[in-house]
Design an enzyme around this catalytic site. Structure first.
Site, PDB file in Angstrom:
ATOM      1  N   TRP A 120       0.819  -1.227   0.000  1.00 33.26           N
ATOM      2  CA  TRP A 120       0.000   0.000   0.000  1.00 33.26           C
ATOM      3  C   TRP A 120       0.839   1.257   0.000  1.00 33.26           C
ATOM      4  O   TRP A 120       0.528   2.221  -0.702  1.00 33.26           O
ATOM      5  CB  TRP A 120      -0.993  -0.018   1.163  1.00 33.26           C
ATOM      6  N   ASP A 177      -1.450   6.448   6.320  1.00 32.99           N
ATOM      7  CA  ASP A 177      -2.556   5.573   5.908  1.00 32.99           C
ATOM      8  C   ASP A 177      -2.744   4.557   7.031  1.00 32.99           C
ATOM      9  O   ASP A 177      -1.923   3.669   7.225  1.00 32.99           O
ATOM     10  CB  ASP A 177      -2.178   4.871   4.597  1.00 32.99           C
ATOM     11  N   LYS A 212     -12.256  -1.723   6.867  1.00 33.48           N
ATOM     12  CA  LYS A 212     -11.457  -2.720   7.582  1.00 33.48           C
ATOM     13  C   LYS A 212     -11.907  -2.776   9.041  1.00 33.48           C
ATOM     14  O   LYS A 212     -12.169  -3.835   9.572  1.00 33.48           O
ATOM     15  CB  LYS A 212      -9.963  -2.395   7.524  1.00 33.48           C
TER      16      LYS A 212
END
Ligand SMILES: *Cc1c(COP(=O)(O)O)cnc(C)c1O
Length: 364
Positions: A104, A174, A198
């Site tokens: 990511w 993030d 999530k």
């Protein structure tokens, strides 16, 4: 009703059962309104109250200082990969430092390069992204526009135990896959963002917590929907926000406050769950192999390989037979992965641990 199973999906992921039950109970009509959350105006008093409660819950849980704004945006975490550099890098005459610890943050770094100059301040690629950097390994530029990190790499299962020291440079993080899983010192961040699907709610909303002095950096020529300043001034209702997703974030944060008792309690439960799985892996004499180095292991995502890849399919099939599903690893790394977010109950992790021990004994 269809029987529920234990869902170890990396995202969209398991939600707390009481949250689903409340959403179901009130779906046809929110208390006192006679209107469904799916039908209600984002300009109504009822929705205004819901979004304020969601924000206040986040402020309570994370102890967010008064000089930070909380935005509920669309476009997922991926849009933030572009928006952070659009707002903080473009036209700044500076470069941004990226800590590349997995899939990511690597993707975020690539997206940022479309907007300006980026520098990889640390790259975990040589170790196949199995750990976070040590303080003396990061090549940080004290004049950088910002330092970027992903607190938890969902695919590699690599997590920062605490914030890297970055001096006065704004830290952009993030936190998609560990948001609300533990207390966090928000004041150490310039921007902390997380897609909801999530740990915080359903897909469709992304929470962006931004220090208000950074809003002054947004270039005036950015379109409104990617301009932090305009979005903050519009209080997240510049256009129609994802009303249902925001409502569920409100329910999830209510659950964290009232049923769990806050993030310190949540973190303790999460640590216990992760410890149980890592113990099974460590005690399997190599039958299961973890990915991350022990000091960088994620409390949220536990990727592991079976030493013999021929065992993968039978393992996943037998697990599904016990109601333990979505354990297949990401296609880029293979093997298996157990995502054990806030809403995964202890009981599910215990069943998985027992199953893993049993499968190891039978196939060793
Ligand atoms: C899931 C995830 C993303 C991608 O989120 P989208 O909402 O699909 O854009 C980004 N970063 C991390 C750490 C994630 O876990």
């Amino acid at each position: 009703m269809e029987k529920r199973v234990f869902n170890f999906s990396p995202g969209p992921a398991v939600l707390p059962l009481p949250v689903l039950q409340e959403a179901q109970r009130d779906l046809l009509a929110l208390p006192g309104t006679g209107i469904s959350i799916l039908e209600i105006s984002h300009r109504s008093k009822t929705f205004d109250k819901l979004i304020n409660e969601a924000e206040n819950n986040l402020r309570t849980l994370l102890n967010i200082p008064g000089n930070y704004r909380v935005l509920f945006l669309q476009g997922g975490a991926l849009l933030q990969f572009g928006m952070a550099p659009m707002n903080l890098l473009r036209g700044s005459g500076k470069a941004a430092d990226y800590l590349v610890t997995g899939t990511w943050s690597k993707k975020a770094c690539q997206e940022a390069a479309t907007q300006g100059s980026v520098q990889v301040a640390w790259d975990g690629k040589p170790g196949n992204f199995n750990r976070v950097p040590k303080p003396n390994e990061m090549k940080l530029d004290p004049k950088a526009a910002y330092v970027y990190m992903a607190s938890n790499e969902t695919i590699q299962g690599v997590q920062f135990a605490s914030e890297p020291e970055v001096g006065n440079v704004p830290l952009v993080c993030d936190s998609s896959s560990d948001f609300l899983s533990r207390p966090v010192p928000v004041e150490k961040y310039g921007i902390l963002f997380a897609c909801a699907q999530k740990n915080a709610g359903p897909a469709g909303v992304t929470i962006v917590i931004i220090r208000d002095d950074l809003l002054a950096r947004s270039p005036a020529d950015l379109p409104s929907m990617v301009n932090y300043k305009v979005l903050a001034d519009g209080k997240s209702v510049l256009n129609t926000p994802p009303t249902f997703a925001i409502y569920v974030v409100k329910l999830v944060t209510d659950w964290l406050i009232k049923e769990i008792g806050g993030l310190a309690k949540m973190a303790e439960l999460n640590r216990r769950k992760a410890k149980l799985l890592y113990e099974v892996i460590d005690q399997s004499k190599g039958f299961y192999q973890g990915h991350a180095e022990p000091g960088s292991r994620s409390v949220m995502n536990v990727p592991f390989r079976l030493a013999n890849p021929a065992h993968d399919e039978p393992f996943l099939k037998a697990a599904a037979g016990r109601g333990l599903v979505e354990l297949k690893g990401h296609r880029s790394v293979g093997g298996c992965r157990a995502s054990i977010y806030n809403a995964m109950p202890w009981e599910g992790v215990q069943l998985l641990a027992d199953f893993m021990r049993e499968f190891c004994d039978q196939n060793h």
